[in-house]
Scaffold this motif. Structure first.
Motif, PDB file in Angstrom:
ATOM      1  N   ALA A 181       6.537   4.467  -6.384  1.00  0.00           N
ATOM      2  CA  ALA A 181       6.891   4.103  -4.815  1.00  0.00           C
ATOM      3  C   ALA A 181       8.390   3.486  -4.615  1.00  0.00           C
ATOM      4  O   ALA A 181       8.969   3.877  -3.805  1.00  0.00           O
TER       5      ALA A 181
ATOM      6  N   SER B 100       3.566  -1.375  -6.175  1.00  0.00           N
ATOM      7  CA  SER B 100       3.093  -0.516  -5.060  1.00  0.00           C
ATOM      8  C   SER B 100       2.731  -1.069  -3.978  1.00  0.00           C
ATOM      9  O   SER B 100       2.888  -1.173  -2.605  1.00  0.00           O
ATOM     10  N   TYR B 101       1.926  -2.195  -4.225  1.00  0.00           N
ATOM     11  CA  TYR B 101       1.058  -2.881  -3.276  1.00  0.00           C
ATOM     12  C   TYR B 101       2.202  -3.822  -2.435  1.00  0.00           C
ATOM     13  O   TYR B 101       2.161  -3.955  -1.160  1.00  0.00           O
TER      14      TYR B 101
ATOM     15  N   VAL C  50       5.556  -2.816  -2.045  1.00  0.00           N
ATOM     16  CA  VAL C  50       6.110  -1.923  -1.256  1.00  0.00           C
ATOM     17  C   VAL C  50       5.476  -1.618  -0.092  1.00  0.00           C
ATOM     18  O   VAL C  50       6.067  -1.480   1.001  1.00  0.00           O
ATOM     19  N   TYR C  51       4.346  -1.116  -0.054  1.00  0.00           N
ATOM     20  CA  TYR C  51       3.633  -0.664   0.817  1.00  0.00           C
ATOM     21  C   TYR C  51       2.953  -1.729   1.932  1.00  0.00           C
ATOM     22  O   TYR C  51       2.455  -1.330   2.990  1.00  0.00           O
ATOM     23  N   SER C  52       2.964  -3.100   1.400  1.00  0.00           N
ATOM     24  CA  SER C  52       2.263  -4.057   2.146  1.00  0.00           C
ATOM     25  C   SER C  52       3.249  -4.643   3.036  1.00  0.00           C
ATOM     26  O   SER C  52       2.844  -5.381   3.961  1.00  0.00           O
TER      27      SER C  52
END
Length: 1878
Positions: free
Chosen positions: A932, A572-573, A575-577
């Motif tokens: 995610a 998730s990190y 993907v979202y970063s």
């Protein structure tokens, strides 16, 4: 006692050492032997360090003189003082010395003393606490310890021990060798941060120059620059990745010269005593082991080199691992990065600097496996290096293997040497494939096999040569030496090229690691996967480690060191970063113009202008489409096997209830309620509710009144999240408030969240299941039963499990034809069948991997080393599906950018709807665990679909456990039309409701949570599922998504390719390994058409060989039912790779199938095209696509067992192997055997919720070695995925409720009164509602002679002038009436009487479980009285329990029984019953209703069971707390009349005794209570009829307690004036007749339940000879004596139908055979002195039976003539239903009916006494020809009676009219004479 000085002479003779030195020099080929004087005199400083191969138990080599060939002299301990404690772990004063017991104690340590821990061989698991003077302990360098000893006992406080021998005796070490402080004082003890006393560092009895080492709890030496975190246990067998194929024998090519006598550095040691025996390799390729287990404990007096690190070989140390810096650890226990975990700090030494930008330079993050020795301190860029302790733990585990085999040898057995461990490790790494991961389980098995084979060889040769004395073994190989190890390792590594590199030139590990890092930076290890560093210096132990440098391996290992939850966070990190930006750009540049997005827009414009793509969809809105005739949805049909499993569950519940533990009292429950707990998945939640709603269980449990909608049904299902806390608490409270309700707590998907609540932080979802379902309130609640349901029970089957193996219920399997018993018409297709499809070769495999996808993933992963592989694989998957859709839209040149498998999936998805008029299609499931990434996938695929204009052809659905389903409007309307749903607000809530909907379902979530998929599932795409966690449960639960039930039936005539196998169904459990190859799949090879062949617009005229696409390959059964959410089968799978090699060009034509290669293929084209593609594919499971690593693991077979290798994997991430030494799963293991295997060989990790179960067992007093802390009310239902477990346990709830209702219901006799007179008196005698009768009114009422009792329907009616019989008569016999009596099922009330099977908690004391008295403690008393009728004294026996002695009076002194205490008539106690209750019984020790606790509503009462002598023991066994009155032996064959007679006469005699006793105390004799109760043993409940006092109308009849009934009757006015009181027999139709209400009281016959006044009835006795109708006879004689007989009609008694025992069970037998025979009633009598066959039956019974069956012939004038009855004087005998009897009494002043004008058809005189006179008989008139029958006990009295009564004056007799019963003379037959009236 103390340390030895340098230069001390050894005990070995000079000649022996010299000889050994010469021999060693001759044999040695590598090492120069030490000089002889170096062996005789030990140097103080310069000594070589020992090898690191030492393990525990060095005591055997530490004996004085151990270098000699003679065996050591055994040590004899001084016997302990008399009376002292000798318990292990305690001192002789009896004080506990174990560290676990003293950890929290405040200890007083004198100044100058230290707390140390001593090890005792008798308690190896404990450390004994003591204090020792620090002067006698070594310093940190292992020196400066004074000789001698000074210590104190910390248990009893005794001080001043000056000799260690004395001290060891005091603390009960119980040694077999000479006590030495160096051997037994092991550890310093320290206080931790919590103040607990814990084990500290080892006492360094011997130091090593220049390298002083300390070890932490794990014995490791990993050094980091960061702060050292804590270390925790990890499984020794858990590793990151797996290897697909079992390793070959790594030692086969290795041959070493033999040497029977081993010399190490010139030191001579015999085989049985050598301290460091290094096993070599036998000449046949098998390593051999000689010697004993060594111990790295304190040094001997000769101060040989010793390293403290080698002692850390315990299981705890072997499993110790590094943890994350935040204090948490991953599931597999491996560190996340080097900077996050380390061992305790070491002294300053060499350090290794990790180069900067290592990952950026080398594109990998190296992983270091710690091996032997200390890992040097790493500094610098430590974040880019990972360290794993798994290999080191594996090495240590192998050292424990010899303990298992010690029983076979003369002494301890030598483990694998360090050299052999390293060499086997190299061999294992060499045989691994380039993409395979090392698996620790494989390496452990290699170590075990190598050691075991060599050891077995040694044992075999040992027994053959010298069975007693260890001698030289010439056949054994020389052990591997340190100098041989490097070149042998290099030789092994040379076979794999550059794959494995062996570095042996470094002098230390630090130098070797620096060399490795430099080679990595220089790019010299590009082709190397593993670097093995070996350091073999002359002055140090062998040190080693393994550095993983392969890009694929390091990535997989790094990812496996993250827990699944941490992996999802990392993903998730990323993907979202924005870390995936470069990755997306890379994929976008794959197009011909370098811009895939612009190409997509271009394709979108072209596809919109292409009419053929959308023509079918566009026309759908213009004209109504024809519906598909084959569409049907059946989800809830219950199969026979589900009912069978439900019954097995019920049977197991009954077994728990029937056990002697009394953990479940089913008889006390009258209702079932339940709560189903499921994982927090919205789809699963709605799915369970849907099945619950349609199962009918709510109606069966009576819960449907409060549950009228699906929404209301949600109260019975709970998701295990924070909201579940309230529901579970509510359930607990309800269980306390409703003790008579059984609550079933169903834990579905039970293998989810096994985390312990103690290891989960506040607010964490993990551990919630443990805190809710394992809480003490649920554990201790007696009315809560927990049922765990799972497809993967392995993690619940450990050594500390809470579930008993006897409480496991497994799904039936086909191995023993279990399923065949249920006539199943389905074939289960599960994991074993998927695996079988890869091996049979009969068709295309249904389990595959995509090589193109894997190759692309490998390439991209090398380009992006910092991205998680799941992120990369997901974007590749998105790219493949996007390109495949574009290819379908016409961009065929893009085929090279996707895989063939993906093209086929998309082709099937798009083309399936074209073949159905309703546009039914298939489902494609993409498994993307990260939410995610799943959202990214859904958005991207939906965008591509919409751009291509395919938005109406299939839907893209995101399946998240935390959200409800969301569908496009078009597809939602389609579902409503298909399912004929009118509700405009309806939306599908489960995947099952998506049946036949063409869609791509993106299933997300860490694990599947029990969601069932529809049968239209065609492809199960698991290519993104992580392969980093290769355990059995995660792998199988992913494959379980594709499980399917195929309906077996006739072949489809329209589809010649219908693959249905003719074999029987195969509901296999994946738990059964022997069934893993039991499928019978007749799948044919199918056509795989060209990508252009079957899509609109791509190829308008497809060839005949490509008529149907891959999506048509697996037709399904349209009639397949769906019984439950886990039994809802799915779609078949399709062939792909077997039809076309993945390496072939994607556009190349494919091989046609067998069916299409024939000449008739074109003729079948139209037929196949006309059928719905969805309906045709209902007969095969879906195709499953796996990652390559998972595929290789699943399809590989174990070389030893032949089972899939996956079965040998660790069963679950939360458990660990108990030992490396364990057998492999066998092919023949059933589910039960497999359960026992896991219960023996797996233990839960500390974070497992069952890990606390062992501690709970100890707290409850269980023994240390026991771990069977099973919960008594906990069951486990296991079965394969999707087989129907939900439907099974829902049915279980239903049948359990029915059974409880059945248990709470009994068959009650429900019969109307017989012989009722329709005429009622005009004026009622008693007013309505009057509570008690009036004696005056009752005397004015006439006695009703007519018998109304239904059970007496077949006996002779009694003549009454007020009764007119019906003309129909009553032709039925009594036996027929007994068998045909009408009963009703009535639920037991709370005031019911119970049999012995009822044992609720309230009854424990009543039934004899009073803690004040010992069970079965009772006394036998004799009670004797005389009676004139019997002519002798009667001796009865009372068995009186201690708890009931207060009811009796005993003589003082002597304790002789005097009387049964009776209250006074004036006494009144609301909680007491005054009348003693007597219950005669026979043959009903189990079924008699003697438990009156609930019936009496807790009131005090006296209940006496009257039993026969031969039944005394069995009644006493079942009713230990009841008073027994034992009849004399002569009455063993008597009937009910004898029991009644003795009860009444005993009671009258006791009344006289009590009156005498009361007179002595000042009471008047009449004041003593004269009543007793005669109760039948089948009286079960009592009822009261409510009557309106104003109108007199009868209301409802309600159940009341027996206490209320008896107290009401005992409270009647003038009760002592009544001779007999009783109750009405209950009937459901009583009072239903129209007309005036019935009398509340009446005079008539009383039966079954009597209140008898023994004082007034003194002169009216029961006939002791009678077997039948004795109560009728007694009633008539009591009335004739002028006694008041009253029946309380507003009370009724219910009688339970008990078909066992009773006084009816008399069988007529002959004396010859003594077995029941068929004897006609006419044979019951015979002529006197005849040779008739005598019967062994009482004479009275024969007479009564004879008269019952033949009296219509004996009295022909009275047969069916009510007006001419038979006159019976002073008795009533049953003459059969056709003969009426008129009873008269001959007693003076007796009350008889008027017989004026009545002509009798016969006269019956039975045992006439003196009151019968000739004058009395002349009052009656008889018809001419009337029959006389005179019955007497013998022939003499018979003749005397005839003469005395002058019968010959009016009666004619013949000699042939005299008869006797067919008894032998010794049995005292009865005689009777018949005659005719003149």
């Amino acid at each position: 006692m103390g340390n030895s000085y340098a230069g001390q002479l050894r005990t070995t003779r000079f000649e022996e050492v010299l000889h050994s030195s010469i021999e060693a020099s001759l044999r040695s080929n590598t090492v120069v032997p030490r000089p002889v004087f170096s062996q005789l005199y030990l140097e103080a400083e310069n000594h070589p360090a020992p090898q690191n191969g030492r393990v525990e138990h060095e005591e055997d080599e530490e004996e004085d003189g151990s270098e000699s060939n003679s065996p050591p002299i055994p040590y004899q301990m001084k016997p302990p003082p008399e009376g002292s404690c000798t318990t292990d772990g305690f001192c002789q004063a009896g004080k506990d010395l174990r560290l676990g017991s003293m950890a929290t104690d405040s200890l007083d340590v004198p100044s100058g003393f230290l707390l140390v821990g001593a090890k005792s061989p008798s308690v190896p698991d404990h450390i004994l606490v003591c204090t020792v003077d620090r002067r006698f302990l070594p310093d940190e360098r292992g020196r400066n310890a004074l000789l001698g000893f000074a210590g104190n006992c910390m248990g009893c406080g005794e001080k001043g021990f000056r000799y260690f021998t004395e001290f060891s005796n005091h603390i009960n070490l119980k040694l077999t060798t000479q006590p030495k402080k160096q051997k037994h004082l092991k550890y310093y003890l320290r206080r931790n941060a919590q103040g607990l006393l814990v084990k500290g560092p080892l006492i360094c009895w011997k130091g090593i120059d220049g390298r002083v080492r300390q070890t932490g709890p794990n014995g490791g030496e990993e050094h980091l620059s960061g702060p050292p975190p804590t270390e925790m246990r990890a499984p020794p067998g858990h590793t990151a990745l797996n290897t697909a194929n079992g390793p070959p024998d790594p030692v086969a090519p290795l041959h070493v010269p033999e040497n029977p006598h081993v010399l190490t550095n010139g030191s001579h040691c015999p085989p049985s005593q050598q301290p460091l025996q290094q096993p070599g390799v036998a000449s046949h390729g098998r390593p051999s082991v000689i010697g004993t287990i060594t111990n790295a404990g304190p040094p001997k007096k000769r101060h040989k080199g010793w390293s403290p690190e080698s002692s850390s070989t315990t299981d705890t140390a072997a499993r110790a691992i590094s943890t994350a810096a935040n204090g948490t650890r991953s599931d597999n226990g491996a560190p996340v990065s080097l900077s996050q975990g380390s061992s305790p700090p070491l002294p300053p030494g060499e350090a290794v600097t990790v180069p900067d930008c290592l990952v950026q330079t080398c594109k990998l993050q190296p992983v270091i496996f710690r091996g032997h020795g200390n890992l040097p301190v790493l500094c610098g860029n430590t974040a880019e290096v990972l360290v794993s302790p798994l290999l080191q733990a594996c090495y240590r585990n192998s050292q424990a293997l010899p303990r298992v085999y010690e029983q076979y040898g003369a002494g301890p057995i030598q483990p694998l040497s360090t050299e052999m461990q390293i060499l086997l490790t190299v061999y294992y790494l060499v045989q691994l494939g380039p993409d395979q991961m090392p698996l620790i389980e494989d390496l452990e098995q290699i170590f075990m096999r190598s050691w075991r084979e060599s050891h077995l060889t040694e044992i075999r040769q040992y027994h053959q040569t010298h069975p007693q004395v260890p001698a030289q073994l010439p056949g054994l190989a020389q052990p591997l030496t340190p100098s041989q190890l490097p070149w042998l390792a290099k030789l092994a590594a040379s076979s794999c090229g550059d794959g494995v590199l062996v570095l042996d030139t470094a002098s230390s590990l630090a130098e070797g690691l620096e060399d490795t890092f430099q080679r990595l930076v220089d790019g010299k290890l590009a082709q190397t996967n593993y670097v093995v560093i070996i350091c073999t210096g002359q002055s140090q132990d062998i040190e080693s480690c393994v550095v993983v440098t392969g890009k694929h391996q390091t990535r997989a290992l790094a990812e496996s060191m993250l827990s699944p939850a941490d992996s999802l966070k990392e993903i998730s990190y990323e993907v979202y970063s924005g870390m995936t930006t470069d990755l997306k750009a890379c994929f976008n540049s794959l197009g011909p113009d370098g811009d895939m997005e612009s190409l997509l827009e271009k394709t979108s414009v072209e596809s919109c202008s292409h009419s053929s793509l959308t023509s079918s969809r566009d026309s759908a809105g213009d004209s109504p489409k024809p519906s598909c005739p084959e569409y049907h949805v059946e989800w809830h049909e219950i199969r026979a096997v589900q009912l069978a499993v439900a019954r097995k569950l019920l049977s197991q519940v009954c077994a728990i209830a029937d056990s002697s533990t009394q953990n479940l009292d089913l008889g006390s429950f009258d209702k079932v309620e339940f709560l189903i707990c499921i994982p927090p998945s919205e789809v699963t939640f709605q799915q369970i509710i849907l099945h619950l709603w349609n199962s009918g269980v709510l109606h069966e449990l009576g819960l449907d009144h409060d549950c009228l909608t699906l929404k209301q049904a949600e109260q019975y299902v709970v998701k295990l999240d924070q909201e579940a806390v309230g529901k579970i608490d509510s359930l607990i409270q309800k269980s306390k408030m409703n003790p008579y309700t059984l609550y079933i707590l169903v834990h579905d998907h039970a293998h989810w969240d096994l985390s312990s609540s103690h290891f989960s932080g506040a607010g964490s979802r993990e551990g919630l299941v443990d805190s809710l379902l394992n809480c003490r309130q649920i554990r201790d609640a007696p009315n809560i039963l927990t049922l765990h349901v799972t497809s993967f029970p392995f993690a619940l089957q450990t050594q500390y499990t809470r579930i008993s193996p006897y409480n496991e219920v497994h799904w039936p399997s086909t191995s023993n034809n279990d399923v065949d018993l249920y006539n199943e018409k389905t074939k289960y297709f599960g994991i074993s069948e998927l695996l079988e499809s890869t091996h049979t070769g009969a068709g295309l495999p249904l389990l595959r991997f995509d090589s193109s996808f894997e190759n692309m993933a490998s390439a991209v992963e090398e380009r992006f080393p910092k991205l998680h592989s799941t992120v990369i694989r997901t974007h590749i998957l998105i790219q493949h599906y996007s390109v495949a859709l574009m290819v379908a839209a016409g961009q065929s040149h893009l085929q090279k950018h996707t895989s063939v498998e993906t093209l086929e999936i998309v082709q099937c998805l798009l083309s399936s709807t074209q073949r159905c008029p309703s546009n039914h299609g298939h489902m494609v499931m993409l498994r993307v665990p990260s939410q995610a990434l799943a959202l990214v996938t859904q958005q991207r695929l939906a965008h591509v679909r919409d751009q291509l204009g395919l938005q109406n052809q299939f839907d893209v659905i995101l399946g998240s456990p935390s959200a409800a389903l969301s569908l496009g409007k078009h597809f939602l309307e389609q579902l409503k039309v298909w399912m004929k749903i009118q509700d405009p607000d309806w939306t599908p809530r489960t995947y099952l409701e998506l049946e036949a909907l063409p869609c791509i379902l993106i299933l997300t979530g860490m694990d599947p949570l029990g969601e069932s998929l529809p049968r239209s599932l065609k492809y199960c795409d698991l290519r993104v599922v992580s392969s980093a966690y290769l355990q059995r449960t995660p792998l199988e639960q992913e494959l379980g998504l594709a499980a399917y039930l195929v309906k077996v039936g006739p072949r489809d005539p329209h589809d010649p390719r219908d693959p249905r196998a003719p074999s029987t169904s195969s509901d296999l459990s994946e738990s059964d390994p022997e069934k893993l190859s039991s499928t019978d799949d007749n799948e044919e090879e199918e056509v795989v058409v060209d990508v252009k062949s079957d899509l609109p617009g791509l190829n308008p005229s497809p060839p005949a060989s490509s008529l149907h696409s891959q999506c048509e390959a697996s037709p399904r059964d349209p009639n397949k039912p769906q019984p439950s959410p886990q039994s809802d089968p799915r779609d078949p799978r399709d062939p792909s790779r077997a039809a076309h090699p993945t390496g072939a060009p994607s556009g190349a034509p494919r091989r046609p199938s067998k069916s299409t290669s024939s000449g008739s293929s074109s003729a079948r084209t139209s037929t196949l095209r006309q059928r719905c593609s969805w309906a045709r594919n209902l007969k095969r499971p879906p195709v499953v696509l796996l990652p390559r690593a998972a595929y290789e693991v699943l399809t590989a077979l174990d070389s030893s067992s032949g089972l899939p290798k996956s079965t040998s994997l660790l069963p679950h991430p939360s458990v660990e192997w108990a030992s490396s030494f364990r057998p492999q799963l066998s092919r023949v293991m059933t589910c039960t055997e497999q359960s026992l295997y896991y219960r023996q060989w797996t233990v839960p990790k500390p974070n497992h919720m069952d890990s606390s179960n062992r501690a709970e067992g100890r707290a409850e007093g269980r023994a240390e070695g026991r771990s069977d802390n099973f919960h008594p009310r906990r069951l486990l239902l296991s079965g394969p995925p999707q087989v129907g477990k939900t439907g099974a346990y829902l049915q279980f709830l239903g049948i359990l409720s029915r059974m409880l209702i059945r248990l709470m219901e009994v068959d009650i006799y429900d019969e109307e009164d017989i012989n009722c007179c329709e005429k009622l008196p005009l004026v009622p005698y008693h007013q309505a509602g009057v509570p008690w009768p009036s004696t005056d009114i009752l005397r004015s009422m006439s006695f009703d002679y007519t018998i109304h009792e239904p059970k007496y329907e077949g006996i002779s009616p009694i003549y009454s002038p007020d009764y007119t019989p019906s003309e129909e008569g009553n032709p039925r016999r009594q036996e027929d009436v007994y068998l045909r009596r009408r009963t009703s099922r009535i639920k037991l009330s709370k005031y019911a009487a119970y049999n012995t099977y009822h044992h609720c908690e309230q009854c424990h004391q009543y039934m004899g479980f009073n803690p004040r008295y010992q069970l079965y403690e009772s006394t036998l008393h004799t009670f004797t009285f005389s009676h004139l009728l019997l002519g002798e004294e009667i001796q009865l026996y009372f068995i009186i329990p201690k708890s009931k002695e207060h009811h009796f009076a005993f003589s003082q002194p002597g304790g002789q029984l005097e009387s049964l205490r009776l209250p006074l008539a004036s006494d009144w106690n609301p909680d007491c019953i005054k009348s003693p209750i007597f219950t005669p019984t026979t043959g009903r020790h189990e079924h008699g209703l003697f438990n009156l606790y609930h019936a009496m509503d807790g009131a005090s009462h006296l209940h006496i069971l009257v039993v026969k002598e031969y039944e005394m023991a069995v009644y006493k066994k079942y009713w230990p707390n009841h008073i027994m009155l034992v009849l004399p032996t002569t009455f063993n064959g008597a009937g009910i009349g004898a029991a009644h007679f003795l009860i009444k006469e005993l009671s009258y005699h006791n009344l006289e005794l009590e009156r005498s006793r009361r007179v002595e105390h000042g009471s008047r004799p009449p004041d003593v209570w004269p009543f007793i109760i005669l109760a039948d043993d089948s009286c079960v409940m009592w009822n009261a009829l409510d009557v309106d006092p104003k109108s007199g109308s009868m209301g409802t009849e309600r159940n009341v307690s027996l206490k209320q009934v008896l107290q009401h009757m005992e409270s009647s006015a003038d009760i002592t004036q009544y001779g007999l009181c009783g109750l009405r027999k209950w009937s459901s139709r009583y009072g239903n007749q129209t007309g005036r209400p019935r009398e509340p009281f009446s005079r008539g016959h009383l039966h079954d339940f009597l209140l008898l006044n023994v004082d007034l009835t003194q002169n009216v006795q029961y006939n002791q000879n009678r077997f039948t109708c004795d109560d009728v006879d007694f009633n008539l004689r009591a009335h004739s004596a002028g006694l008041l007989v009253c029946r309380f009609n507003n009370f009724s008694v219910m009688k339970k139908q008990i078909t066992i025992g009773g006084y009816r069970t008399f069988i007529v037998k002959t004396k010859m055979t003594d077995v029941p025979t068929t004897v006609q009633p006419s044979q019951y009598i015979c002529a006197p002195d005849s040779k008739h066959t005598f019967l062994s039956t009482p004479a009275q019974l024969l007479l009564e039976k004879y008269l019952q069956h033949t009296s219509h012939k004996l009295f022909p004038l009275s047969a069916r003539s009510y007006c001419h009855p038979v006159l019976s004087v002073d008795c009533y005998l049953n003459l059969g239903p056709e003969v009426t009897v008129c009873f008269v009494s001959s007693r003076p002043h007796s009350m008889n009916m008027s017989t004026t004008g009545l002509l009798f058809g016969g006269l019956l005189l039975y045992f006439c006494d003196s009151f019968v006179t000739p004058g009395f008989l002349k009052k009656f008139h008889f018809l001419k020809g009337a029959t006389l029958c005179v019955i007497c006990p013998n022939r003499s009295s018979l003749r005397q009676t005839v003469v005395r009564l002058e019968l010959e004056d009016e009666w004619r007799f013949r000699l042939s009219d005299e008869f006797q019963t067919a008894n032998a003379k010794e049995d005292q037959p009865l005689f009777f004479l018949t005659g005719k009236h003149i």
